[in-house]
Design a protein around this motif. Sequence first.
Motif, PDB file in Angstrom:
ATOM      1  N   THR A  51      -5.445  13.888  -4.562  1.00 31.25           N
ATOM      2  CA  THR A  51      -4.493  13.440  -3.503  1.00 31.25           C
ATOM      3  C   THR A  51      -5.050  12.201  -2.923  1.00 31.25           C
ATOM      4  OG1 THR A  51      -5.959  14.976  -2.379  1.00 31.25           O
ATOM      5  CG2 THR A  51      -3.739  15.855  -2.871  1.00 31.25           C
ATOM      6  N   ASN A  52      -6.145  11.720  -3.394  1.00 29.45           N
ATOM      7  CA  ASN A  52      -6.661  10.721  -2.667  1.00 29.45           C
ATOM      8  C   ASN A  52      -6.759   9.577  -3.619  1.00 29.45           C
ATOM      9  OD1 ASN A  52      -7.232  12.050  -0.235  1.00 29.45           O
ATOM     10  ND2 ASN A  52      -9.491  12.720  -1.165  1.00 29.45           N
ATOM     11  N   SER A  53      -6.578   8.270  -3.140  1.00 29.70           N
ATOM     12  CA  SER A  53      -6.666   6.862  -3.839  1.00 29.70           C
ATOM     13  C   SER A  53      -7.891   6.259  -3.420  1.00 29.70           C
ATOM     14  CB  SER A  53      -5.560   5.810  -3.188  1.00 29.70           C
ATOM     15  OG  SER A  53      -5.742   5.694  -1.807  1.00 29.70           O
ATOM     16  N   SER A  54      -8.519   5.382  -4.127  1.00 30.05           N
ATOM     17  CA  SER A  54      -9.919   4.874  -4.054  1.00 30.05           C
ATOM     18  C   SER A  54      -9.797   3.738  -2.860  1.00 30.05           C
ATOM     19  CB  SER A  54     -10.343   4.318  -5.179  1.00 30.05           C
ATOM     20  OG  SER A  54      -9.420   3.027  -5.604  1.00 30.05           O
ATOM     21  N   ASN A  55      -8.732   3.309  -2.799  1.00 29.96           N
ATOM     22  CA  ASN A  55      -8.480   2.281  -1.563  1.00 29.96           C
ATOM     23  C   ASN A  55      -7.381   2.557  -0.433  1.00 29.96           C
ATOM     24  OD1 ASN A  55      -7.767  -0.240  -0.077  1.00 29.96           O
ATOM     25  ND2 ASN A  55      -7.952  -1.549  -1.900  1.00 29.96           N
ATOM     26  N   PRO A  56      -8.144   2.825   0.617  1.00 29.49           N
ATOM     27  CA  PRO A  56      -7.294   3.208   1.808  1.00 29.49           C
ATOM     28  C   PRO A  56      -5.985   2.565   2.026  1.00 29.49           C
ATOM     29  CG  PRO A  56      -9.521   3.206   2.487  1.00 29.49           C
ATOM     30  CD  PRO A  56      -9.452   2.391   1.162  1.00 29.49           C
ATOM     31  N   SER A  57      -6.134   1.164   1.733  1.00 30.60           N
ATOM     32  CA  SER A  57      -4.631   0.482   1.730  1.00 30.60           C
ATOM     33  C   SER A  57      -3.621   1.158   0.819  1.00 30.60           C
ATOM     34  CB  SER A  57      -4.793  -1.023   1.686  1.00 30.60           C
ATOM     35  OG  SER A  57      -5.432  -1.275   0.471  1.00 30.60           O
ATOM     36  N   HIS A  58      -4.078   1.606  -0.226  1.00 31.05           N
ATOM     37  CA  HIS A  58      -3.100   1.958  -1.315  1.00 31.05           C
ATOM     38  C   HIS A  58      -2.297   3.404  -0.755  1.00 31.05           C
ATOM     39  CE1 HIS A  58      -5.236  -0.224  -4.787  1.00 31.05           C
ATOM     40  NE2 HIS A  58      -4.525  -1.161  -3.789  1.00 31.05           N
ATOM     41  N   PRO A  59      -1.241   3.610  -1.159  1.00 32.73           N
ATOM     42  CA  PRO A  59      -0.642   4.971  -0.644  1.00 32.73           C
ATOM     43  C   PRO A  59      -1.397   6.095  -1.161  1.00 32.73           C
ATOM     44  CG  PRO A  59       0.686   3.838  -2.259  1.00 32.73           C
ATOM     45  CD  PRO A  59      -0.120   2.769  -1.739  1.00 32.73           C
ATOM     46  N   GLY A  60      -1.427   7.092  -0.448  1.00 30.74           N
ATOM     47  CA  GLY A  60      -2.237   8.289  -0.925  1.00 30.74           C
ATOM     48  C   GLY A  60      -1.090   9.535  -1.172  1.00 30.74           C
ATOM     49  N   GLY A  61      -1.808  10.741  -1.448  1.00 28.96           N
ATOM     50  CA  GLY A  61      -1.050  12.027  -1.413  1.00 28.96           C
ATOM     51  C   GLY A  61      -0.958  12.202  -2.843  1.00 28.96           C
ATOM     52  N   PHE A  62      -0.224  13.244  -3.154  1.00 28.47           N
ATOM     53  CA  PHE A  62       0.090  13.675  -4.855  1.00 28.47           C
ATOM     54  C   PHE A  62       1.297  13.097  -5.270  1.00 28.47           C
ATOM     55  CE2 PHE A  62       2.158  16.483  -7.819  1.00 28.47           C
ATOM     56  CZ  PHE A  62       0.995  16.644  -8.633  1.00 28.47           C
ATOM     57  N   PHE A  63       2.043  12.332  -4.181  1.00 21.89           N
ATOM     58  CA  PHE A  63       3.320  11.828  -4.485  1.00 21.89           C
ATOM     59  C   PHE A  63       3.139  10.198  -3.722  1.00 21.89           C
ATOM     60  CE2 PHE A  63       4.658  15.947  -4.495  1.00 21.89           C
ATOM     61  CZ  PHE A  63       5.573  16.209  -5.807  1.00 21.89           C
ATOM     62  N   PRO A  64       2.148   9.321  -4.224  1.00 21.44           N
ATOM     63  CA  PRO A  64       1.986   8.202  -3.772  1.00 21.44           C
ATOM     64  C   PRO A  64       3.186   7.149  -3.801  1.00 21.44           C
ATOM     65  CG  PRO A  64       0.993   8.206  -5.667  1.00 21.44           C
ATOM     66  CD  PRO A  64       1.574   9.541  -5.455  1.00 21.44           C
ATOM     67  N   PHE A  65       3.975   7.371  -4.679  1.00 19.64           N
ATOM     68  CA  PHE A  65       5.203   6.653  -4.949  1.00 19.64           C
ATOM     69  C   PHE A  65       6.602   7.286  -4.670  1.00 19.64           C
ATOM     70  CE2 PHE A  65       1.949   4.881  -7.705  1.00 19.64           C
ATOM     71  CZ  PHE A  65       1.909   3.599  -7.344  1.00 19.64           C
ATOM     72  N   GLY A  66       6.389   8.533  -4.330  1.00 19.56           N
ATOM     73  CA  GLY A  66       7.553   9.275  -3.874  1.00 19.56           C
ATOM     74  C   GLY A  66       8.200   9.995  -5.092  1.00 19.56           C
ATOM     75  N   ALA A  67       9.421  10.465  -4.741  1.00 22.25           N
ATOM     76  CA  ALA A  67      10.277  11.177  -5.688  1.00 22.25           C
ATOM     77  C   ALA A  67      10.618  10.276  -6.731  1.00 22.25           C
ATOM     78  CB  ALA A  67      11.437  12.053  -5.056  1.00 22.25           C
ATOM     79  N   SER A  68      11.164   9.093  -6.338  1.00 28.90           N
ATOM     80  CA  SER A  68      11.598   8.096  -7.476  1.00 28.90           C
ATOM     81  C   SER A  68      10.585   7.908  -8.365  1.00 28.90           C
ATOM     82  CB  SER A  68      12.215   6.929  -6.695  1.00 28.90           C
ATOM     83  OG  SER A  68      11.009   6.251  -6.047  1.00 28.90           O
ATOM     84  N   GLY A  69       9.284   7.775  -7.965  1.00 30.07           N
ATOM     85  CA  GLY A  69       8.229   7.412  -8.964  1.00 30.07           C
ATOM     86  C   GLY A  69       7.971   8.491  -9.805  1.00 30.07           C
TER      87      GLY A  69
END
Length: 587
Positions: A238-256
């Motif tokens: 659920t976490n990314s290494s860089n706070p500026s990057h999107p986080g969560g289990f779906f960082p790129f959304g459903a389309s990703g």
Amino acid sequence: MDLNGSSFSSLKSYIVALSDLPRRLSRRAGCVSTTFEETGQIRSRSGTDMRRNLRWYDLICFGIGGMVGAGVFVTSGTASHDKAGPAVILSYAIAGLCALLSAFCYTEFAVHMPVAGGAFSYIRVTFGEFTAFLVGANLVIDYVLSNAAAARSFTTYLGTAIGVSAEAKWRITVSFLPNGFNQLDIIAVLIILILTLIICYSTRESSVLNMILTGVHILFILFVIIMGFWKGDTKNLTNSSNPSHPGGFFPFGASGVFNGAALVYVSYIGYDAVSTLAEEVKNPITDIPIGVSGSVILVTILYCLMAASMSMLLPYDLINPESPFTRAFDEKPDGLNWVSNVIGAGASFGILTSLLVAMLGQARYICVIGRSGVVPTWFAKVHSKTSTPVNASVFLGIFTAAIALFTELNVLLNLVSIGTLFVFLMVSNAVIYRRYVSVGTTSRWPTLSFLLSFSFTCIIFTLLWWLGPPGKPKGYMLGSCSIIAVGLVKLFNHMVPQARKPDFWGVPLVPWIPCVSIFLNIFLLGNIDAPSYVRFGFFSVVIVLVYVLYSVHSSYDGEEEGSLCQKNVEMVKESIDIEVLTLKVQS
């Protein structure tokens, strides 16, 4: 047809044949065979029958061996880092569902028509000789190129397993050859030739070897999965290494998630080779559905566990796209560098199994294409002692080895995969066509009109998804395409009755499941890069020229007086075929 046939006996005869080309094309290009002919008269052109000694567990192992190669160690990294993030787990599940739906379509044909031709035979009994040859020849080319690429990958991963640079130590550089073709790989050639000898010797022994190699490979995969769960951290899901990057289990959304599924679907290619073994299965009615579907389900579970393991090891934005597992363990502080050697060894075994299964499949494809007469019937011969297509196996083995000797991996990989997806698409269409069209009793135009309309709608949806700018208009257009597609299926299902239903095993919920398979394959074709389409176009033109200059004349010469092109007696022949198959199963 042998070269001493009427069209090729002399230059004058060949010129006469070319002058008669329009009539021969009209007679042969759309000519379809019947199931009865494929399992009887056409199969007899091989001479000796292939020995029926495979069971469902052989098919499951062949399916797993064909699908789980080294690709999963690569594609999972790109899919996670660039497309889906930790939700790559769902991407593998969706891609597995797509593969399972296509596998259902293959299974219906393989049960009803247990011959070695796979997709070539299935398309020949529905859409005719020319379409089958175009699809089958492209598939064989894809097999040869991907096998050559896999053989060179084996050298690389074997070097990784023992800590040696394959390029520096094992490949021979020839300075006068152009880049991409100047690194001679002797090990790749030896591997292909050894596997060729094995598949020529016996399918039963090939199955035993595949079971052993697949078992060892799965042990390596389970080791990697266990290490990932042991050393990983659920926070990375659920976490990314860089706070500026999107986080969560779906960082790129459903389309990703769907974009990731399109990328990893290539890891499931290989189950189609199992259908080419249908002629060697003891009980096609029960063994083929269990073997094909079971292998896809098991592979999906393995892939999802591997994706979860990888996602727990590192945050998705730290995963290396090219070597996700190797780099993940290398970056762990507790001295896990040795795991990369284990991964190299496991990948080597995976390449061997995928090579073995693919080489079995490609030989049986060309064998049945030879039976049809569109290539020399020499390829169709089955050896009387080994009950294997030795001629086809040896020819393709030598051809594949020659390509693997010279051609670099990146050159080959740009030429692979579109043909296989195109075949999956055609087989899904063929299931619907065969269920709803019976020559002499029903019109084919309602079904053809539906298939063309539905496919066109899917193409529009795919183009909008991949190329359309983000925003509400795109969402509205995608929703409109979805409504139109569903409406077309419902209207067709209501207006056009099925002409036949399978007597043994069939795809459930027709036409819905084949239509979903059609959509998914078109959607995945939209994610193929431009060089692949250029390759597909180039080889398709070459195949058409071969058909026009040779195949149609050979097929025409081989057409026996009074042979059928599926006229009104089809229903009689189909009933005879069912009785023959039932007797074979009972015996």
